[in-house]
Design a protein around this motif. Structure first.
Motif, mmCIF file in Angstrom:
data_model
loop_
_atom_site.group_PDB
_atom_site.id
_atom_site.type_symbol
_atom_site.label_atom_id
_atom_site.label_comp_id
_atom_site.label_asym_id
_atom_site.label_seq_id
_atom_site.Cartn_x
_atom_site.Cartn_y
_atom_site.Cartn_z
ATOM 1 N N LEU A 131 0.849 -1.090 0.117
ATOM 2 C CA LEU A 131 -0.023 0.044 0.023
ATOM 3 C C LEU A 131 0.911 1.335 -0.021
ATOM 4 O O LEU A 131 0.556 2.493 -0.077
ATOM 5 C CB LEU A 131 -0.838 0.174 1.430
ATOM 6 C CG LEU A 131 -1.946 -1.188 1.403
ATOM 7 C CD1 LEU A 131 -2.779 -1.181 2.660
ATOM 8 C CD2 LEU A 131 -3.067 -1.023 0.145
ATOM 9 N N GLU A 158 4.667 -7.472 -8.085
ATOM 10 C CA GLU A 158 3.668 -6.561 -8.255
ATOM 11 C C GLU A 158 2.296 -6.499 -7.605
ATOM 12 O O GLU A 158 1.263 -7.462 -7.991
ATOM 13 C CB GLU A 158 3.320 -6.788 -9.793
ATOM 14 C CG GLU A 158 4.280 -6.510 -10.903
ATOM 15 C CD GLU A 158 3.882 -6.498 -12.219
ATOM 16 O OE1 GLU A 158 3.005 -6.587 -12.507
ATOM 17 O OE2 GLU A 158 4.750 -6.587 -13.040
ATOM 18 N N GLY A 161 -1.175 -6.390 -5.527
ATOM 19 C CA GLY A 161 -2.389 -5.777 -6.038
ATOM 20 C C GLY A 161 -3.736 -6.322 -5.061
ATOM 21 O O GLY A 161 -3.497 -7.055 -4.113
ATOM 22 N N GLU A 182 -10.186 -3.688 -9.663
ATOM 23 C CA GLU A 182 -8.692 -4.470 -9.448
ATOM 24 C C GLU A 182 -7.779 -3.346 -9.653
ATOM 25 O O GLU A 182 -7.793 -2.551 -10.624
ATOM 26 C CB GLU A 182 -8.754 -5.402 -10.685
ATOM 27 C CG GLU A 182 -7.402 -6.002 -10.109
ATOM 28 C CD GLU A 182 -7.187 -7.428 -11.057
ATOM 29 O OE1 GLU A 182 -5.954 -8.051 -10.994
ATOM 30 O OE2 GLU A 182 -7.877 -8.002 -12.118
ATOM 31 N N ILE A 183 -6.805 -3.208 -8.654
ATOM 32 C CA ILE A 183 -5.889 -2.368 -8.597
ATOM 33 C C ILE A 183 -4.430 -3.120 -8.433
ATOM 34 O O ILE A 183 -4.623 -3.874 -7.668
ATOM 35 C CB ILE A 183 -5.806 -1.199 -7.767
ATOM 36 C CG1 ILE A 183 -7.255 -0.516 -7.994
ATOM 37 C CG2 ILE A 183 -4.585 -0.191 -7.846
ATOM 38 C CD1 ILE A 183 -7.292 0.230 -9.213
ATOM 39 N N HIS A 184 -3.558 -2.765 -9.111
ATOM 40 C CA HIS A 184 -2.110 -3.475 -8.895
ATOM 41 C C HIS A 184 -1.038 -2.315 -8.874
ATOM 42 O O HIS A 184 -1.301 -1.321 -9.325
ATOM 43 C CB HIS A 184 -1.797 -4.452 -9.431
ATOM 44 C CG HIS A 184 -1.620 -4.064 -11.067
ATOM 45 N ND1 HIS A 184 -2.579 -3.909 -12.107
ATOM 46 C CD2 HIS A 184 -0.419 -3.624 -11.927
ATOM 47 C CE1 HIS A 184 -2.405 -3.586 -13.343
ATOM 48 N NE2 HIS A 184 -0.614 -3.327 -13.091
ATOM 49 N N TRP A 185 -0.046 -2.342 -8.278
ATOM 50 C CA TRP A 185 1.192 -1.462 -7.982
ATOM 51 C C TRP A 185 2.489 -1.900 -8.842
ATOM 52 O O TRP A 185 2.943 -2.954 -8.660
ATOM 53 C CB TRP A 185 1.439 -1.197 -6.463
ATOM 54 C CG TRP A 185 0.397 -0.328 -5.518
ATOM 55 C CD1 TRP A 185 0.356 1.006 -5.634
ATOM 56 C CD2 TRP A 185 -0.676 -0.896 -5.171
ATOM 57 N NE1 TRP A 185 -0.533 1.352 -5.078
ATOM 58 C CE2 TRP A 185 -1.354 0.098 -4.693
ATOM 59 C CE3 TRP A 185 -1.428 -2.216 -5.160
ATOM 60 C CZ2 TRP A 185 -2.683 0.091 -3.878
ATOM 61 C CZ3 TRP A 185 -2.742 -2.268 -4.659
ATOM 62 C CH2 TRP A 185 -3.087 -1.195 -3.904
ATOM 63 N N ALA A 229 3.342 2.777 -8.454
ATOM 64 C CA ALA A 229 2.436 3.445 -9.126
ATOM 65 C C ALA A 229 1.213 2.631 -9.330
ATOM 66 O O ALA A 229 1.303 1.484 -9.586
ATOM 67 C CB ALA A 229 2.821 4.016 -10.639
ATOM 68 N N ALA A 230 0.144 3.180 -8.867
ATOM 69 C CA ALA A 230 -1.134 2.088 -8.962
ATOM 70 C C ALA A 230 -1.768 2.204 -10.523
ATOM 71 O O ALA A 230 -1.710 3.270 -11.165
ATOM 72 C CB ALA A 230 -2.111 2.835 -8.150
ATOM 73 N N GLN A 231 -2.064 1.098 -10.796
ATOM 74 C CA GLN A 231 -2.699 0.877 -12.199
ATOM 75 C C GLN A 231 -4.058 -0.206 -12.181
ATOM 76 O O GLN A 231 -4.034 -0.895 -11.187
ATOM 77 C CB GLN A 231 -1.716 0.411 -13.247
ATOM 78 C CG GLN A 231 -0.525 1.326 -13.473
ATOM 79 C CD GLN A 231 0.346 0.608 -14.548
ATOM 80 O OE1 GLN A 231 -0.067 -0.033 -15.464
ATOM 81 N NE2 GLN A 231 1.858 1.042 -14.325
ATOM 82 N N GLY A 232 -5.219 0.086 -12.825
ATOM 83 C CA GLY A 232 -6.016 -0.665 -12.850
ATOM 84 C C GLY A 232 -7.429 0.034 -13.368
ATOM 85 O O GLY A 232 -7.427 1.408 -13.721
ATOM 86 N N MET A 248 -6.739 3.804 -13.864
ATOM 87 C CA MET A 248 -5.535 4.432 -13.362
ATOM 88 C C MET A 248 -4.464 3.798 -14.219
ATOM 89 O O MET A 248 -4.316 2.612 -14.190
ATOM 90 C CB MET A 248 -5.220 4.101 -11.930
ATOM 91 C CG MET A 248 -6.320 4.549 -11.222
ATOM 92 S SD MET A 248 -6.342 4.181 -9.329
ATOM 93 C CE MET A 248 -5.237 5.326 -8.688
#
Length: 229
Positions: free
Chosen positions: A57, A134, A136, A169-172, A176-179, A210
């Motif tokens: 996080l 990675e 998430g 769904e979000i992964h780092w 940086a956060a993407q999803g 994101m």
């Protein structure tokens, strides 16, 4: 002399077949699980979990107490007083949380997955946390108090209030956060620098992505309130 069998051909003191075949083995399995959980080094596991979750996080995570338990999904680790301190100094607290290994094929690809449930004044969490290079999260954040979220970098000189539920769904990746996620907020207000007053709303719906190039790419947006729709 051997006692005469009953009319059904079974001795009076013999346990029913259902008890011998199902319930006794099940009780033995449950006892093994309980004894196994009772011997877990919860202090060490709690420290490791705090570190893993904090890295995922990008925050400082502290757990007040951690202990073993059981749920319909199997053995769990139950935590209380979980505090997540974000980079801007704000904090989210959860009165209780439960974590267990998730039923996921990602384990076969070397990506440990854990089902997580949490609830507190900040809202509730119900989903799956992936811990790897990675990390998430996939699931739902429900009943979130938007006023508690650190949105200063996203809405400078603005504010966002209400109770919201986000599913996605979000992964780092490289911090940086993407999803993508779908957001539904109710009974709040939205203030922006370009608006003279904050807009109250009854319902706000949005689909947000994101990406590497955009912190928040709003793909759809709908607002219904007493002043504007």
């Amino acid at each position: 002399m051997k006692p005469a069998p009953t009319a059904a051909g079974v001795d009076d003191d013999e346990l029913p077949r259902e008890v011998r075949v199902i319930w006794i083995p099940l009780a033995c399995v449950l006892l093994v699980v309980v004894f196994f959980l009772a011997g877990l080094p919860t202090d060490r596991i709690g420290q490791l979990a705090s570190q893993k979750l904090g890295r995922a996080l990008g925050a400082r995570v502290t757990i007040g107490a951690l202990g073993p338990g059981l749920s319909l999904g199997g053995p769990v680790l139950a935590a209380s007083n979980v505090r997540i301190e974000l980079a801007d100094g704000s904090a989210l607290t959860f009165d209780r949380a439960r974590v267990r290994p998730a039923f996921s094929l990602r384990w076969l690809r070397g990506r440990p997955a854990f089902a997580i449930e949490a609830a507190g004044e900040a809202g509730r969490i119900d989903g799956t946390l992936f811990t790897s290079s990675e990390p998430g999260f996939e699931g739902t954040l429900g009943d979130v108090d938007l006023a508690r979220l650190p949105l200063g970098g996203t809405l400078p000189q603005g504010s966002f209030e209400g109770r919201a539920t986000a599913t996605g769904e979000i992964h780092w990746l490289a911090g940086a956060a993407q999803g993508a996620f779908d957001l539904v907020a109710r009974d709040g207000s939205l203030a922006l620098p370009i608006l003279p007053v904050a807009l109250p709303y009854a319902t706000l719906r949005a689909t947000v992505a994101m990406t590497e190039t955009a912190l928040a790419d709003i793909q759809s947006f709908a607002l219904d309130g007493p002043m504007v729709a």
